[in-house]
Design a protein around this motif. Structure first.
Motif, short mmCIF file in Angstrom:
data_model
loop_
_atom_site.label_atom_id
_atom_site.label_comp_id
_atom_site.label_asym_id
_atom_site.label_seq_id
_atom_site.Cartn_x
_atom_site.Cartn_y
_atom_site.Cartn_z
N ILE A 1 4.99 1.77 0.82
CA ILE A 1 5.86 2.24 -0.25
C ILE A 1 6.62 3.49 0.20
O ILE A 1 7.83 3.60 -0.01
N ASN B 1 -2.12 -0.10 -10.90
CA ASN B 1 -2.09 -1.53 -11.16
C ASN B 1 -2.09 -1.72 -12.67
O ASN B 1 -3.03 -1.34 -13.36
N VAL C 1 2.58 9.69 -2.84
CA VAL C 1 2.72 8.42 -3.55
C VAL C 1 1.45 8.17 -4.32
O VAL C 1 0.34 8.27 -3.79
N ARG C 2 1.59 7.86 -5.61
CA ARG C 2 0.47 7.45 -6.44
C ARG C 2 0.75 6.05 -6.95
O ARG C 2 1.89 5.72 -7.27
N THR C 3 -0.27 5.19 -7.03
CA THR C 3 -0.07 3.82 -7.47
C THR C 3 -0.93 3.49 -8.68
O THR C 3 -2.01 4.08 -8.87
N ASN D 1 0.84 -1.19 0.00
CA ASN D 1 0.00 0.00 0.00
C ASN D 1 0.88 1.25 0.00
O ASN D 1 2.10 1.17 0.08
N LYS D 2 0.26 2.42 -0.07
CA LYS D 2 1.00 3.68 -0.20
C LYS D 2 1.88 3.97 1.00
O LYS D 2 2.98 4.49 0.86
N LYS E 1 2.53 -3.70 -10.37
CA LYS E 1 2.05 -2.46 -9.78
C LYS E 1 3.16 -1.43 -9.84
O LYS E 1 4.30 -1.72 -9.50
N LYS E 2 2.82 -0.21 -10.29
CA LYS E 2 3.77 0.90 -10.35
C LYS E 2 3.46 1.86 -9.21
O LYS E 2 2.30 2.02 -8.83
N ALA E 3 4.50 2.52 -8.73
CA ALA E 3 4.32 3.59 -7.75
C ALA E 3 5.05 4.81 -8.27
O ALA E 3 6.22 4.74 -8.65
#
Length: 95
Positions: A35, A54, A50-52, A31-32, A77-79
């Motif tokens: 991260i 999928n 932080v933006r995520t 989760n954010k 998943k990208k962050a």
């Protein structure tokens, strides 16, 4: 299991690095908050946001003599992490 798998080293992500925005491929169940803590601990910077994302893997199909084989490339998943003003993460220091 590590939360940060690898940095995103694409052309678009590299252009955003000048603005203090960095991309990472992360664990799918992270989760954010996790991260944010992992980036701060690993790189020693202060994270502002932080933006995520999928990312669903693309469909692939291959034609063989007997049948058509279909499947997907791996999903991940990208962050997108924004660090505080004036701070920098250097991905190329170990090369």
């Amino acid at each position: 299991m590590s939360i940060l798998k690898r940095p995103l080293l694409t052309e678009k992500a590299s252009a955003q690095n000048e603005e203090g925005v960095y991309g990472f491929v992360v664990a799918t169940n992270a989760n954010k908050i996790e991260i944010k803590k992992a980036v701060e601990k690993t790189y020693g910077v202060n994270v502002k946001s932080v933006r995520t994302i999928n990312y669903l893997g693309k469909k692939k199909s291959r034609y063989t003599k007997s049948q058509v084989i279909t499947g997907r490339s791996t999903s991940y998943k990208k962050a997108i992490v924004k660090v505080a003003e004036g701070e920098v993460i250097d991905f190329y220091s170990g090369i």
